[in-house]
Design an enzyme around this catalytic site. Structure first.
Site, PDB file in Angstrom:
ATOM      1  N   TRP A 287       0.829  -1.216   0.000  1.00  0.00           N
ATOM      2  CA  TRP A 287       0.000   0.000   0.000  1.00  0.00           C
ATOM      3  C   TRP A 287       0.854   1.253   0.000  1.00  0.00           C
ATOM      4  O   TRP A 287       0.504   2.254  -0.632  1.00  0.00           O
ATOM      5  CB  TRP A 287      -1.009  -0.016   1.143  1.00  0.00           C
ATOM      6  CG  TRP A 287      -2.099  -1.001   0.857  1.00  0.00           C
ATOM      7  CD1 TRP A 287      -2.341  -2.162   1.524  1.00  0.00           C
ATOM      8  CD2 TRP A 287      -3.078  -0.933  -0.203  1.00  0.00           C
ATOM      9  NE1 TRP A 287      -3.400  -2.824   0.942  1.00  0.00           N
ATOM     10  CE2 TRP A 287      -3.863  -2.092  -0.112  1.00  0.00           C
ATOM     11  CE3 TRP A 287      -3.342  -0.015  -1.217  1.00  0.00           C
ATOM     12  CZ2 TRP A 287      -4.918  -2.365  -1.000  1.00  0.00           C
ATOM     13  CZ3 TRP A 287      -4.387  -0.273  -2.104  1.00  0.00           C
ATOM     14  CH2 TRP A 287      -5.157  -1.434  -1.994  1.00  0.00           C
TER      15      TRP A 287
ATOM     16  N   ASP B 247      -2.016   6.489   6.226  1.00  0.00           N
ATOM     17  CA  ASP B 247      -3.068   5.654   5.656  1.00  0.00           C
ATOM     18  C   ASP B 247      -3.456   4.614   6.715  1.00  0.00           C
ATOM     19  O   ASP B 247      -2.809   3.589   6.859  1.00  0.00           O
ATOM     20  CB  ASP B 247      -2.550   4.959   4.388  1.00  0.00           C
ATOM     21  CG  ASP B 247      -3.575   4.003   3.797  1.00  0.00           C
ATOM     22  OD1 ASP B 247      -4.665   3.824   4.385  1.00  0.00           O
ATOM     23  OD2 ASP B 247      -3.274   3.412   2.736  1.00  0.00           O
TER      24      ASP B 247
ATOM     25  N   LYS C  16     -12.684  -1.985   6.369  1.00  0.00           N
ATOM     26  CA  LYS C  16     -11.924  -2.884   7.246  1.00  0.00           C
ATOM     27  C   LYS C  16     -12.416  -2.777   8.690  1.00  0.00           C
ATOM     28  O   LYS C  16     -12.876  -3.751   9.246  1.00  0.00           O
ATOM     29  CB  LYS C  16     -10.429  -2.580   7.166  1.00  0.00           C
ATOM     30  CG  LYS C  16      -9.737  -3.157   5.938  1.00  0.00           C
ATOM     31  CD  LYS C  16      -9.601  -2.215   4.796  1.00  0.00           C
ATOM     32  CE  LYS C  16      -9.064  -2.878   3.545  1.00  0.00           C
ATOM     33  NZ  LYS C  16      -8.156  -2.028   2.791  1.00  0.00           N
TER      34      LYS C  16
HETATM   35  C1  LIG Z   1      -7.650  -1.575   1.638  1.00  0.00           C
HETATM   36  C2  LIG Z   1      -6.559  -0.560   1.689  1.00  0.00           C
HETATM   37  C3  LIG Z   1      -6.468   0.478   0.750  1.00  0.00           C
HETATM   38  C4  LIG Z   1      -7.392   0.603  -0.423  1.00  0.00           C
HETATM   39  O1  LIG Z   1      -8.604   1.072  -0.015  1.00  0.00           O
HETATM   40  P1  LIG Z   1      -9.765   1.426  -1.069  1.00  0.00           P
HETATM   41  O2  LIG Z   1     -10.801   1.978  -0.151  1.00  0.00           O
HETATM   42  O3  LIG Z   1     -10.137   0.141  -1.732  1.00  0.00           O
HETATM   43  O4  LIG Z   1      -9.231   2.424  -2.028  1.00  0.00           O
HETATM   44  C5  LIG Z   1      -5.439   1.393   0.902  1.00  0.00           C
HETATM   45  N1  LIG Z   1      -4.567   1.316   1.915  1.00  0.00           N
HETATM   46  C6  LIG Z   1      -4.626   0.324   2.830  1.00  0.00           C
HETATM   47  C7  LIG Z   1      -3.618   0.280   3.932  1.00  0.00           C
HETATM   48  C8  LIG Z   1      -5.621  -0.639   2.751  1.00  0.00           C
HETATM   49  O5  LIG Z   1      -5.687  -1.624   3.654  1.00  0.00           O
END
Ligand SMILES: *Cc1c(COP(=O)(O)O)cnc(C)c1O
Length: 358
Positions: free
Chosen positions: A102, A170, A194
């Protein structure tokens, strides 16, 4: 049909109590005669839902008053672009920690807008640990990192010290998993699917003074100020996902808030890592100081057994355990809504499988 233990990395399990409440309210939300899905986002009913959700999130994370909470769409992936567009502030450089899949995606997007420096780069250790020291670029507008790498299973358990640079995180797969000091950050963001609620909602928490300038030609919808000024209602927000997120916030408060949540998550993770470390059959490659409480990747000694492991796990109502397509093996995502009995059921299954096939 009874509910399975779903180890999906996202969209992931939601608390059963939340789904029960949503079910009870789906046709008629609290005497309104409407489903939340059918309400105008500008109605007083939805306004009360939206405000309560924000108040509960602020309460859980003790969000200081000079931070704004935004309820957006576009996923964490849209934030990869919105961050440089809004936070470079006339600068042309930014620092990004590269600690996994990511991080890499965030870096690739940032490179379209500025020069990216990597003070931390875990490529050479295959994203299993993080160097002890890092050299920040004095010209960087901000420092971005990914506190929990959902695919690699690598998590920071302390907040990196970046001096007075705005720290951007993030938090998609770790937000609300334990207490967090928001004041250490310039901005945090998270896709909801999540630890927060259904897919379609993205939460951004931003220190308000950082939202004052954008690069030329930034679209209105990609400008944080637009959403700050309109209370996330410049256009139609993801109303139903916002409502479910509110129920999840209440659920966390009811069980004791983020201190209790953190205790539960730490215990679940320790149970699973101990099982892995005590066996010669399962393996997790991440340095112990950086092991994720949320996503636990592991491999089997003999990858030819992967298929039967997954098939038999499914028989035992343990779902979605295959690793990300880019890394293979297995991955158990054990977010807030995964009860300890789900982790224990997985452990019992793993021990039994090893006995029979190891
Ligand atoms: C799942 C995830 C993403 C992507 O998220 P979207 O909402 O599908 O764009 C980005 N960063 C991390 C750390 C993730 O776990």
């Amino acid at each position: 049909m009874s509910r399975a233990f779903n180890f999906s990395a996202g969209p992931a399990m939601l608390p059963e109590a939340v789904l029960e409440q949503a079910k009870a309210e789906i046709l008629d939300w609290q005497g309104s005669g409407m489903s939340v899905m059918e309400m105008s986002h500008r109605s007083k009913e939805f306004k009360s839902i939206a405000e309560q959700a924000e108040a509960d999130l602020r309460d859980l994370l003790k969000i200081p008053n000079n931070y704004k909470v935004l309820f957006l769409q576009g996923g964490a992936s849209s934030q990869f672009a919105m961050i440089p567009m809004n936070l470079l502030h006339g600068n042309n450089e930014a620092d990004y920690f590269n600690t996994g899949v990511w991080s890499k995606k965030a870096i690739a997007e940032a490179k379209r807008y500025c020069q990216v420096n990597l003070p931390v780069d875990s490529t050479s250790n295959k994203f299993t640990t993080v160097s002890d020291t890092w050299q920040l670029n004095p010209n960087a507008a901000y420092v971005h990192y990914t506190p929990n790498e959902t695919i690699n299973g690598l998590e920071f358990h302390t907040i990196p010290n970046v001096g007075d640079k705005p720290l951007i995180a993030d938090m998609s797969s770790t937000i609300l998993s334990r207490p967090l000091d928001i004041s250490k950050y310039g901005l945090i963001y998270a896709g909801a699917q999540k630890n927060i609620g259904p897919a379609g909602l993205t939460i951004v928490i931003i220190r308000e003074d950082l939202a004052d300038s954008v690069i030329p030609n930034t679209p209105t919808m990609l400008t944080y100020k637009t959403h700050i000024d309109s209370g996330s209602m410049y256009n139609t927000p993801p109303t139903y996902a916002w409502y479910i997120a509110g129920l999840v916030f209440k659920w966390i408060k009811d069980l004791g808030g983020l201190i209790e949540m953190g205790k539960r998550n730490q215990r679940k993770a320790e149970l699973l890592y101990t099982t892995i470390d005590n066996s010669n059959f399962y393996k997790n490659p991440v340095a112990s100081a950086y092991r994720s409480w949320m996503n636990v990747p592991f491999t089997l000694k003999n990858p030819e057994l992967d298929k039967s492991f997954l098939a038999e796990a499914k028989e035992a109502s343990l779902f979605t355990l295959s690793g990300h397509r880019s890394v293979g093996g297995m991955r158990a995502s054990i977010y807030n809504a995964m009860p300890e009995e789900g982790v224990q059921a997985l452990i019992d299954f793993m021990i039994d499988f090893e006995k029979r096939k190891g």
